[in-house]
Design a protein around this motif. Structure first.
Motif, PDB file in Angstrom:
ATOM      1  N   LYS A  21       1.995   1.095   1.178  1.00 51.38           N
ATOM      2  CA  LYS A  21       3.214   1.475   0.328  1.00 51.38           C
ATOM      3  C   LYS A  21       3.211   1.544  -1.058  1.00 51.38           C
ATOM      4  O   LYS A  21       4.320   2.053  -1.780  1.00 51.38           O
ATOM      5  N   PHE A  22       2.007   1.510  -1.149  1.00 48.14           N
ATOM      6  CA  PHE A  22       1.798   2.471  -2.331  1.00 48.14           C
ATOM      7  C   PHE A  22       1.338   3.774  -2.815  1.00 48.14           C
ATOM      8  O   PHE A  22       2.713   4.582  -3.324  1.00 48.14           O
ATOM      9  N   THR A  23       1.632   4.594  -1.334  1.00 48.45           N
ATOM     10  CA  THR A  23       2.020   6.331  -0.954  1.00 48.45           C
ATOM     11  C   THR A  23       3.638   6.202  -0.928  1.00 48.45           C
ATOM     12  O   THR A  23       4.332   7.282  -1.700  1.00 48.45           O
ATOM     13  N   ILE A  52      -0.662  -2.324   2.539  1.00 42.16           N
ATOM     14  CA  ILE A  52      -0.974  -1.972   1.189  1.00 42.16           C
ATOM     15  C   ILE A  52      -1.080  -0.121   0.708  1.00 42.16           C
ATOM     16  O   ILE A  52       0.233   0.295  -0.213  1.00 42.16           O
ATOM     17  N   PRO A  53      -1.509   0.290   1.622  1.00 38.60           N
ATOM     18  CA  PRO A  53      -1.993   1.695   1.225  1.00 38.60           C
ATOM     19  C   PRO A  53      -0.804   2.740   1.664  1.00 38.60           C
ATOM     20  O   PRO A  53      -0.028   3.207   0.985  1.00 38.60           O
ATOM     21  N   ALA A 108       5.648   4.021  -2.938  1.00 38.44           N
ATOM     22  CA  ALA A 108       5.986   3.840  -3.935  1.00 38.44           C
ATOM     23  C   ALA A 108       5.575   5.111  -5.220  1.00 38.44           C
ATOM     24  O   ALA A 108       6.310   5.068  -6.442  1.00 38.44           O
ATOM     25  N   LEU A 110      -7.701  -3.373   0.424  1.00 43.18           N
ATOM     26  CA  LEU A 110      -6.274  -2.728   1.425  1.00 43.18           C
ATOM     27  C   LEU A 110      -6.103  -2.044   2.500  1.00 43.18           C
ATOM     28  O   LEU A 110      -5.559  -1.963   3.417  1.00 43.18           O
ATOM     29  N   HIS A 120       0.424  10.815  -5.141  1.00 46.53           N
ATOM     30  CA  HIS A 120      -0.455  11.030  -2.855  1.00 46.53           C
ATOM     31  C   HIS A 120      -0.534  12.371  -2.572  1.00 46.53           C
ATOM     32  O   HIS A 120      -1.313  12.365  -1.956  1.00 46.53           O
TER      33      HIS A 120
END
Length: 669
Positions: free
Chosen positions: A576-578, A573-574, A580, A566, A585
């Motif tokens: 994008k994760f937050t 990616i981090p 999404a 990551l 988060h």
């Protein structure tokens, strides 16, 4: 050498007196820091001499008490100012003085130029003195004096930058939450003292005397009450659910203070206290289950929060809360030796990590100051690529991170793996063991992830600093890096004295020295467990232990690989994760809103009650009564003052009128 145990707390106290009384006049930082550091080094030297003398003695004779004078005496009850030396207190004395000496040395360089330099070292020596009193006192009351002393010093040191509101608030928060826990400690002390005294005429709070009368404490209710009361005190001092929120806020103090609190002193007090009182806890499976569940839950809960923090010190703070949870998990499953072992190894690598973070912050602050940037020097999002500029800090920090992640060959692996094995295989809690092990295993996965996330964001990748600021980055001076090197070495070698039996056999029959060392202290609990608990004699397959050991290593490697993927391979990616999962988060970043919940449930109602008692009761009722009485007196006085005019004819007129009235009363009655 045992006779001189009283010198161990005395040396830091002398440092307190010298710097506290004359430090402002001395002014020379090298002298002030040297006095404070040499005081703790002196304690360390005496502790080493005591340790070597204990080692030379037979196992069953490794105890010594030194009474200085009788403090309190009433009838058959007596409390001394006295010190107890045994294998457990020897371990704690070595950890506190050894790690404490390195932190004092580090502080000389880190605190250079700070206003109130002498005040800082006065507080630091006082903190060390209080902790040494706590771990070496031979009775519960003297332990409580040290217990309160470290609480006071935490308030002073966390709020060291008292001109900042956040620091003052953090100090007050730590002080208040610890007082809640201390109430539980006192309840436990009073309950045990009254029960033994009232029922058996054993009026004592001396540790060895209490242990010798352990059979008088019945299994079940009384032991449960005493154990839970004491554990309430431990949750406050050692930052466990629900009294843990003060510890992350303690980051407001100077970084060396964080290292001292989190690694070597205050937060380990609760673990030590349970270890010292093991003969009570072993009588109550209920109390042990509560300790284990709270410890396991804290380990997992704090680890989840650590995954989303960006302040380098705050990540380490939640790491401390999580690792303390591991220690209490060990204590709760009756693995007292494993808990103390992790306390020791954690002191090495966590002190290294905090001091390493201080080295990073020191360099970042210097670089940002040169370019007049107001960026936060503690925010990992402002870092990156520091390993090239700070090779010693990077290498020592990496070693400590590998240790806390539980990679084989490093200190953290030996102690953490032992805790996970004991959580799975102990005879105390039956099927709950699977849950306890799962809590610890998932916490281990998250620990490896967030710690290597910290390493990758701080030391790897492209720097987030400007070219000019990056140019001004430099390695810290030797007074800072030497303690880092020493602690990094201990983070590697410190675990080998507690080699698990299986690994010891592979290495040619190497024994678990740490377990043998503490065996006399926990002999009663081990015997009680062996003879009183079903399944205590059961032997587990070596293949099972090897398998769980492999699983724990695999879990740690997965956490590291996940962080690498990551933050090195795909650093987008981090974000994008937050994007999404913004709610998730935000909840983790906001620490699951625990502080907000506490504010809503406790803090704000207490403030509202205080405001009502002030403006409603005090001002309206109390002040109203006082002012009302004064008003009435003033009113009557205002009327009566007209009878004193100073004119003779008015007084004559009054006398005549009075005479007429008196005569009329007698004539017409």
């Amino acid at each position: 050498m045992l006779e001189y145990v009283w010198l161990i707390p005395l040396f830091p106290l002398i440092g307190v007196l010298i710097n506290g009384l004359f430090g402002k006049k001395i002014k020379n930082e090298a002298v002030i820091g040297g006095i404070a550091t040499l005081a703790v080094v002196g304690s360390f030297v005496v502790a080493c001499g005591i340790l070597f003398q204990l080692i030379s003695m037979p196992g069953e004779e490794r105890h010594f008490e030194k009474t200085i004078f009788t403090w309190i005496q009433s009838g058959t009850f007596k409390a001394d100012i006295g010190f107890l030396v045994d294998p457990l207190s020897a371990v704690m004395l070595m950890v506190v003085t050894g790690v404490g000496s390195l932190i004092h040395l580090y502080s000389i360089g880190y605190m250079h130029g700070e206003e109130g330099f002498y005040r800082y070292f006065t507080y630091l020596n006082l903190f060390t003195f209080s902790m040494l009193l706590l771990v070496s006192g031979n009775n519960l009351l003297l332990m409580f004096v040290g217990w309160e002393g470290v609480g006071l010093c935490s308030y002073l040191l966390i709020g060291y930058y008292f001109h900042k509101k956040s620091a003052g608030d953090a100090g007050k928060k730590a002080f208040v939450m610890n007082r809640v826990g201390d109430f539980g400690f006192l309840l436990g002390l009073f309950t045990m003292w009254w029960f033994l005294g009232h029922n058996y005429n054993v009026w004592t709070i001396n540790f060895r005397e209490l242990a010798s009368h352990a059979d008088l404490i019945p299994a079940g209710g009384v032991a449960t009450a005493i154990g839970l009361f004491f554990f309430l005190g431990a949750t406050g001092k050692s930052a466990q659910i629900p009294l843990y929120t003060w510890l992350p806020d303690a980051m407001e103090g100077p970084t060396p203070v964080s290292a001292l609190i989190h690694a070597a002193t205050m937060v380990t007090a609760g673990v030590y206290m349970i270890g010292r009182m093991n003969f009570v806890y072993i009588k109550s499976p209920t109390a042990l289950l509560v300790v284990a569940c709270v410890g396991g839950a804290t380990a997992l809960f704090a680890a989840t929060i650590g995954t989303a923090q960006n302040d380098i010190k705050r990540v380490l703070a939640y790491s401390t809360v999580s690792q303390l949870g591991y220690m209490f998990l060990a204590m709760g499953v009756g693995a007292f030796t494993a808990g103390i072992f992790h306390l020791m190894t954690h002191a090495f690598f966590k002190a290294c990590l905090f001091l390493g973070s201080g080295s990073v912050i020191h360099a970042m602050h210097h670089a940002l100051h040169h370019v007049h940037s107001d960026a936060d020097p503690q925010d990992m999002r402002n870092m990156g690529g520091l390993r090239k500029k700070m090779p010693i800090t990077f290498l020592t920090f990496l070693i400590a991170t590998i240790a806390i992640a539980g990679i084989p060959g490093f200190a953290g692996f030996f102690s953490k793996d032992e805790i996970l094995w004991q959580a799975f295989s102990n005879p105390l809690h039956g099927e709950v063991n699977i849950v306890l092990w799962a809590f610890g295993a998932v916490a281990a996965l998250l620990t490896a992830f967030y710690m290597f996330r910290l390493v990758f964001m701080t030391f790897f990748g492209e720097t987030k600093l400007s070219e000019k600021a990056y140019h001004h980055l430099h390695e810290s001076p030797a007074v800072i890096t030497i303690p880092l090197i020493c602690l990094a070495i201990l983070s590697v070698l410190g675990g080998y004295i507690g080699m698990p039996k299986l690994l010891g056999e592979v290495l040619g029959g190497m024994p678990n020295y740490f377990e043998h060392w503490l065996e006399p202290v926990f002999a009663y609990s081990n015997n009680y467990m062996a003879h009183s608990l079903p399944g205590a004699h059961g032997e587990h397959s070596p293949a099972l232990e090897w398998g769980l050991m492999g699983v724990s290593v695999l879990i740690a490697c997965c956490g590291i690989a996940f962080a690498y993927a990551l933050y090195i391979v795909s650093p987008t990616i981090p974000e994008k994760f937050t994007s999404a999962f913004p709610a998730l988060h935000r909840a983790v970043y906001k620490k699951w809103y625990v502080d907000e919940i506490y504010d809503f449930c406790f803090v704000n109602p207490c403030k509202a009650l205080g405001g009502f008692l002030w403006k409603g009761f005090d001002v309206v009722v109390v002040d109203g009564i006082v002012n009302g009485v004064a008003g009435i007196v003033k009113g009557f006085s205002g009327i009566l003052r007209y009878s004193q005019t100073g004119y003779v004819h008015n007084y004559a007129y009054g006398m005549v009128l009075g005479t007429v009235v008196i005569v009329a009363v007698y004539v017409f009655r």
